[in-house]
Design an enzyme around this catalytic site. Structure first.
Site, PDB file in Angstrom:
ATOM      1  N   CYS A  43      30.442 -16.327  96.458  1.00 41.55           N
ATOM      2  CA  CYS A  43      30.587 -14.983  97.035  1.00 41.55           C
ATOM      3  C   CYS A  43      29.376 -14.121  96.698  1.00 41.55           C
ATOM      4  O   CYS A  43      28.290 -14.364  97.191  1.00 41.55           O
ATOM      5  CB  CYS A  43      31.913 -14.373  96.583  1.00 41.55           C
ATOM      6  SG  CYS A  43      32.438 -13.002  97.607  1.00 41.55           S
ATOM      7  N   HIS A  64      36.253 -18.639  97.507  1.00 44.77           N
ATOM      8  CA  HIS A  64      36.438 -18.647  96.050  1.00 44.77           C
ATOM      9  C   HIS A  64      37.254 -19.846  95.572  1.00 44.77           C
ATOM     10  O   HIS A  64      38.474 -19.725  95.426  1.00 44.77           O
ATOM     11  CB  HIS A  64      37.190 -17.383  95.629  1.00 44.77           C
ATOM     12  CG  HIS A  64      36.374 -16.135  95.682  1.00 44.77           C
ATOM     13  ND1 HIS A  64      35.622 -15.695  94.613  1.00 44.77           N
ATOM     14  CD2 HIS A  64      36.184 -15.226  96.670  1.00 44.77           C
ATOM     15  CE1 HIS A  64      35.009 -14.565  94.938  1.00 44.77           C
ATOM     16  NE2 HIS A  64      35.330 -14.258  96.184  1.00 44.77           N
ATOM     17  N   GLU A 109      37.519 -20.898  92.631  1.00 40.51           N
ATOM     18  CA  GLU A 109      38.121 -20.624  91.311  1.00 40.51           C
ATOM     19  C   GLU A 109      39.445 -19.860  91.435  1.00 40.51           C
ATOM     20  O   GLU A 109      40.193 -19.768  90.474  1.00 40.51           O
ATOM     21  CB  GLU A 109      37.124 -19.870  90.418  1.00 40.51           C
ATOM     22  CG  GLU A 109      37.009 -18.363  90.642  1.00 40.51           C
ATOM     23  CD  GLU A 109      36.197 -17.973  91.873  1.00 40.51           C
ATOM     24  OE1 GLU A 109      35.838 -18.870  92.658  1.00 40.51           O
ATOM     25  OE2 GLU A 109      35.932 -16.767  92.053  1.00 40.51           O
TER      26      GLU A 109
END
Lengths: 85, 231
Positions: free
Chosen positions: B86, B203, B205
């Site tokens: 990002c 994302h 994560e």
């Protein structure tokens, strides 16, 4: 000597500018007639010390190329004037 | 394997990444403050998501000039692994560690939702270690995610197989309707020619634990690390 640089940064003309598009719609809603296109960029004013106009231009050009504009997507142009001491 | 997570003023996904890398994946993790000029011997440098320097001027522009970025450049030049998620992807393009640029989404909105990604590269580990037919569900959260590169640059990316992920639908179809932010060629993630610098807007994560209902992101992180040999 002290110089004033006025820098304009604009996204390349072939890249869609959604902000400009939205503002164009706003202008039409306002009743402003004849608006064909709106594009929005940035204006940066910067004062700097330099030994000569040439040196100032060189410093401003470096600033534009390396940080103030991203040449992958933006063009820049600037004017420069000496400030009264 | 030692992982470094860089923290800029305004990073806000750094702790998520630290958590996943240490508690979920079991790596040693160092938090690297952006003013430090020491990578502390990490094998992988992660540039996390967020709004570094408030996105002033352009997202990632000022962070690209932080002291630690010289070390990150050196690390990348030596073949060390760098991952930008990002805002981290934006920092990598602004620093010219990856080609292209990230512009405002074409719909002018901040897009925060799950999207589907189709692995696109068969050359590079992060993508080729994944099942090419398995579509991954990964969240995005960005306002400036419209990937742009000029025609020549796009040709190079395609010819070198550097496009890692494209925005798709749940069946893996990639088309204009699945292009949520107006990215050129539906690009969601790319790598450099050497394959060691990776950037992506979604994302992984945030989708790395069963308790959160989605582990597709863990697959991406594992695939990326599968090729890394610990020095």
């Amino acid at each position: 000597m002290q110089y004033l640089a006025k820098i304009n940064v604009m996204t390349h003309s072939e890249i869609l500018d959604p902000q400009g598009k939205a503002v164009k719609l706003g202008l039409q809603n306002l009743g402003v007639k004849g608006v064909n296109d709106v594009r929005i960029g940035k204006r940066i004013e910067m004062t700097l010390e330099a030994d000569s106009e040439e040196a100032a231009k060189e410093a401003i050009d470096t600033a534009c190329k390396k940080l103030l504009a991203n040449v992958v997507m933006e063009n820049y142009e600037f004017t420069i004037e000496q400030m009264p001491s | 394997m030692k992982v470094g997570v860089v923290i800029f003023p305004g990073s806000n996904c750094d702790e998520d990444m630290v958590h996943v890398m240490s508690n979920v994946m079991g790596f040693d993790v160092e938090r690297l403050w952006h003013k430090s000029a020491d990578l502390k011997g990490v094998d992988l440098v992660v540039l996390p998501g967020g709004f570094s320097y408030g996105d002033y001027l352009r997202s990632g522009a000022i962070s690209g000039l932080s002291p630690i970025m010289d070390q990150v450049r050196e690390h990348a030049k030596k073949g060390g692994l760098v991952l930008g998620i990002c805002n981290g992807f934006q920092v990598l393009t602004e620093s010219r560690l990856l080609p292209g640029a990230l512009l405002h989404n074409d719909n002018q909105r901040f897009i925060c939702k799950n999207t589907f990604l189709k692995p696109a590269s068969t050359t590079y580990s992060i993508s080729s270690a994944l099942d090419a037919d398995e579509v991954l569900r990964i969240p995005v959260a960005h306002a400036e995610g419209r990937y742009f590169i000029d025609a020549k640059g796009l040709e190079d990316l395609q010819a070198n197989d550097q496009i890692l992920f494209r925005y798709s639908d749940e069946n893996g179809d990639v088309n204009a309707d699945t292009n949520l932010n107006g990215s050129i060629d539906n690009i969601a993630g790319i790598c450099n020619k050497a394959g060691n610098v990776i950037g992506m807007m979604p994302h992984p994560e945030r989708a790395a634990e069963q308790v959160l209902g989605n582990t597709d992101g863990l697959k991406i992180l594992q695939a990326m690390l599968s090729s890394v040999t610990v020095k």
